[in-house]
Design a protein around this motif. Structure first.
Motif, PDB file in Angstrom:
ATOM      1  N   ALA A 293      13.061 -32.960  -7.732  1.00 62.51           N
ATOM      2  CA  ALA A 293      13.334 -33.083  -9.166  1.00 62.51           C
ATOM      3  C   ALA A 293      14.845 -33.165  -9.379  1.00 62.51           C
ATOM      4  N   ASP A 294      15.331 -34.334  -9.791  1.00 62.65           N
ATOM      5  CA  ASP A 294      16.768 -34.517  -9.993  1.00 62.65           C
ATOM      6  C   ASP A 294      17.324 -33.565 -11.042  1.00 62.65           C
ATOM      7  N   ASP A 295      16.547 -33.321 -12.094  1.00 63.56           N
ATOM      8  CA  ASP A 295      17.061 -32.486 -13.180  1.00 63.56           C
ATOM      9  C   ASP A 295      17.236 -31.034 -12.753  1.00 63.56           C
ATOM     10  N   LYS A 296      16.476 -30.593 -11.753  1.00 62.13           N
ATOM     11  CA  LYS A 296      16.592 -29.222 -11.255  1.00 62.13           C
ATOM     12  C   LYS A 296      17.395 -29.130  -9.967  1.00 62.13           C
ATOM     13  N   MET A 297      17.712 -30.278  -9.367  1.00 63.19           N
ATOM     14  CA  MET A 297      18.328 -30.320  -8.035  1.00 63.19           C
ATOM     15  C   MET A 297      17.570 -29.400  -7.083  1.00 63.19           C
ATOM     16  N   SER A 298      16.239 -29.525  -7.139  1.00 64.13           N
ATOM     17  CA  SER A 298      15.383 -28.688  -6.318  1.00 64.13           C
ATOM     18  C   SER A 298      14.007 -29.339  -6.223  1.00 64.13           C
ATOM     19  N   ALA A 299      13.086 -28.643  -5.588  1.00 65.67           N
ATOM     20  CA  ALA A 299      11.721 -29.139  -5.456  1.00 65.67           C
ATOM     21  C   ALA A 299      11.027 -29.168  -6.809  1.00 65.67           C
ATOM     22  N   CYS A 300      10.169 -30.159  -6.970  1.00 65.14           N
ATOM     23  CA  CYS A 300       9.361 -30.211  -8.193  1.00 65.14           C
ATOM     24  C   CYS A 300       8.514 -28.950  -8.322  1.00 65.14           C
ATOM     25  N   ASP A 301       7.961 -28.517  -7.213  1.00 66.09           N
ATOM     26  CA  ASP A 301       7.129 -27.312  -7.177  1.00 66.09           C
ATOM     27  C   ASP A 301       7.570 -26.478  -5.978  1.00 66.09           C
ATOM     28  N   ARG A 302       8.309 -25.412  -6.238  1.00 64.79           N
ATOM     29  CA  ARG A 302       8.873 -24.599  -5.163  1.00 64.79           C
ATOM     30  C   ARG A 302       7.785 -23.895  -4.357  1.00 64.79           C
ATOM     31  N   GLU A 303       6.618 -23.686  -4.930  1.00 60.94           N
ATOM     32  CA  GLU A 303       5.540 -23.035  -4.205  1.00 60.94           C
ATOM     33  C   GLU A 303       4.884 -23.972  -3.192  1.00 60.94           C
ATOM     34  N   LYS A 304       4.879 -25.267  -3.500  1.00 60.74           N
ATOM     35  CA  LYS A 304       4.178 -26.227  -2.654  1.00 60.74           C
ATOM     36  C   LYS A 304       5.102 -26.983  -1.699  1.00 60.74           C
ATOM     37  N   GLU A 305       6.412 -26.957  -1.943  1.00 59.93           N
ATOM     38  CA  GLU A 305       7.347 -27.756  -1.141  1.00 59.93           C
ATOM     39  C   GLU A 305       7.358 -27.293   0.314  1.00 59.93           C
ATOM     40  N   GLN A 306       7.344 -28.257   1.233  1.00 58.32           N
ATOM     41  CA  GLN A 306       7.371 -27.961   2.664  1.00 58.32           C
ATOM     42  C   GLN A 306       8.613 -28.521   3.353  1.00 58.32           C
ATOM     43  N   LYS A 307       9.150 -29.631   2.885  1.00 55.05           N
ATOM     44  CA  LYS A 307      10.227 -30.320   3.609  1.00 55.05           C
ATOM     45  C   LYS A 307      11.610 -29.801   3.254  1.00 55.05           C
ATOM     46  N   TRP A 308      11.882 -29.582   1.975  1.00 51.42           N
ATOM     47  CA  TRP A 308      13.120 -28.957   1.511  1.00 51.42           C
ATOM     48  C   TRP A 308      14.407 -29.728   1.851  1.00 51.42           C
ATOM     49  N   GLY A 309      14.320 -31.039   1.986  1.00 48.33           N
ATOM     50  CA  GLY A 309      15.542 -31.823   2.189  1.00 48.33           C
ATOM     51  C   GLY A 309      16.210 -31.600   3.523  1.00 48.33           C
ATOM     52  N   ASP A 310      15.462 -31.083   4.501  1.00 50.55           N
ATOM     53  CA  ASP A 310      16.051 -30.748   5.800  1.00 50.55           C
ATOM     54  C   ASP A 310      16.141 -31.982   6.695  1.00 50.55           C
ATOM     55  N   ILE A 311      17.247 -32.095   7.407  1.00 50.23           N
ATOM     56  CA  ILE A 311      17.381 -33.066   8.496  1.00 50.23           C
ATOM     57  C   ILE A 311      17.384 -32.309   9.818  1.00 50.23           C
ATOM     58  N   TRP A 312      18.373 -31.424   9.982  1.00 54.69           N
ATOM     59  CA  TRP A 312      18.434 -30.723  11.261  1.00 54.69           C
ATOM     60  C   TRP A 312      17.184 -29.861  11.475  1.00 54.69           C
ATOM     61  N   HIS A 313      16.808 -29.730  12.720  1.00 57.75           N
ATOM     62  CA  HIS A 313      15.631 -28.956  13.134  1.00 57.75           C
ATOM     63  C   HIS A 313      14.346 -29.517  12.533  1.00 57.75           C
ATOM     64  N   SER A 314      14.326 -30.803  12.223  1.00 55.80           N
ATOM     65  CA  SER A 314      13.143 -31.392  11.608  1.00 55.80           C
ATOM     66  C   SER A 314      12.810 -32.728  12.263  1.00 55.80           C
TER      67      SER A 314
END
Length: 351
Positions: A293-314
């Motif tokens: 979610a661009d407006d929150k600069m975060s996951a649309c649903d923090r409870e369901k998010e699995q990826k979290w914008g990670d590159i390293w270790h992914s």
């Protein structure tokens, strides 16, 4: 493999496979060549601490420095009773006893999640090799020491082993330590200093340094060398004052020992990630999120998010994923880091 003799024997056995490729390379490999050799489709791949992959990477780094006409040496240390890793070191001699250290770890996490450690941390090793190539014939006023640390991913073991064997006199002669870790892929290029609150320094933080002078000096070079300037300090966030970082990489043992540090990485501190604003979410790229979610600069649903914008270790920390996702960003950021530090050393530590 067990013990020092077995470790050295394995290193010798892998020389043919690693070095035969190097011998066919152009006289002056490009930085992306180094990155491909370490983490490309036909490269070494995952480099778990103590593994054959890590040993092959160590042999590769040593040979690249030999090919540059330099004289690398190594220092082994224990991972456990049966397994060793090592740091690879090369010095560019200056005219004083003072030393500037520029370092990066060459190990990676395992491949079970699909990662082969392209950003973390083959990118920084590629920059290290390019920097030594660029600076090896300079008339230096201080020693420039390049260190490729082993076993960072399992507790900063290489950098801790290196710092532990330094005397207070030797530490006093280190003008600073520049740590390169995950320097491509993320949305922003940051330059950090150590956190004002001491890291966990083995229970003894009496020498801890949060000196910002090296960070500020490198930032000043970036401001004068780039238009527009891609490097910055991250803004202040809860737990992380402006331009400071945690103790999760090889700069930490040096800060604990009283050495000023600068830490360069590519990430995005403005993302409200899984554990808040800590820079662990590297990018807003939609492919790295279940839903961003661009407006929150975060996951649309923090409870369901699995990826979290990670590159390293992914699964995304591999060139066959990174290059399609980010295109020219990977090579551009790599070149920007190399240019910045080449210019920084030339401007501050040459005649």
């Amino acid at each position: 493999m067990t013990g020092l003799g077995s470790y050295l024997g394995a290193s010798i056995l892998v020389l043919g496979t690693v070095f035969s490729h190097a011998s066919l390379a152009a006289e002056s490999p490009k930085p992306m060549d180094y990155l491909q050799d370490l983490a490309g489709e036909k490269g070494i791949g995952a480099r778990v601490a103590g593994s054959e992959g890590e040993q092959r990477a160590a042999a590769y780094i040593e040979q690249q420095w030999i090919d540059q006409g330099l004289s690398p040496y190594s220092s082994s240390f224990n991972i456990n009773d049966e397994t060793l890793s090592k740091n690879i070191i090369v010095d560019l001699k200056g005219q004083s006893d003072k030393t500037l250290i520029i370092a990066a770890h060459y190990d990676s996490t395992g491949a079970k999640e699909g990662s082969v450690g392209a950003t973390d941390n083959a990118s920084s090793v590629a920059a290290l090799l390019a920097l030594s190539h660029n600076l090896r014939n300079q008339m230096l006023t201080v020693n420039i020491r390049f260190i490729a640390f082993g076993a960072e991913e399992i507790g900063l073991l290489g950098s801790k082993a290196y710092v532990k064997q330094l005397s207070r006199e030797e530490l006093a002669n280190i003008v600073g330590m520049i740590n390169l870790d995950t320097i491509v892929g993320g949305d922003n290029l940051y330059i950090h200093s150590a956190h004002p609150e001491p890291y966990k320094c083995g229970g003894d933080a009496q020498y801890y340094s949060s000196d910002t002078s090296l960070r500020d000096s490198v930032l000043k070079q970036a401001q004068s060398g780039f238009t527009p300037n891609p490097f910055s300090k991250h803004p202040p966030f809860p737990g992380y004052p402006e331009g400071t970082t945690g103790g999760w990489s090889d700069h930490a043992p040096f800060a604990c020992a009283g050495v000023p540090i600068a830490y360069i990485e590519a990430t995005n501190f403005s993302i409200n990630g899984k554990d808040g604003y800590d820079g662990y979410s590297q990018s807003t790229n939609g492919a790295l999120w279940d839903c961003f979610a661009d407006d929150k600069m975060s996951a649309c649903d923090r409870e369901k998010e699995q990826k979290w914008g990670d590159i390293w270790h992914s699964e995304f920390d591999r060139l066959d994923k990174l290059l399609p996702l980010f295109g020219e960003r990977i090579e551009l950021q790599l070149q920007q880091n190399i240019q910045l530090l080449t210019d920084f050393v030339s401007a501050n530590y040459t005649q």
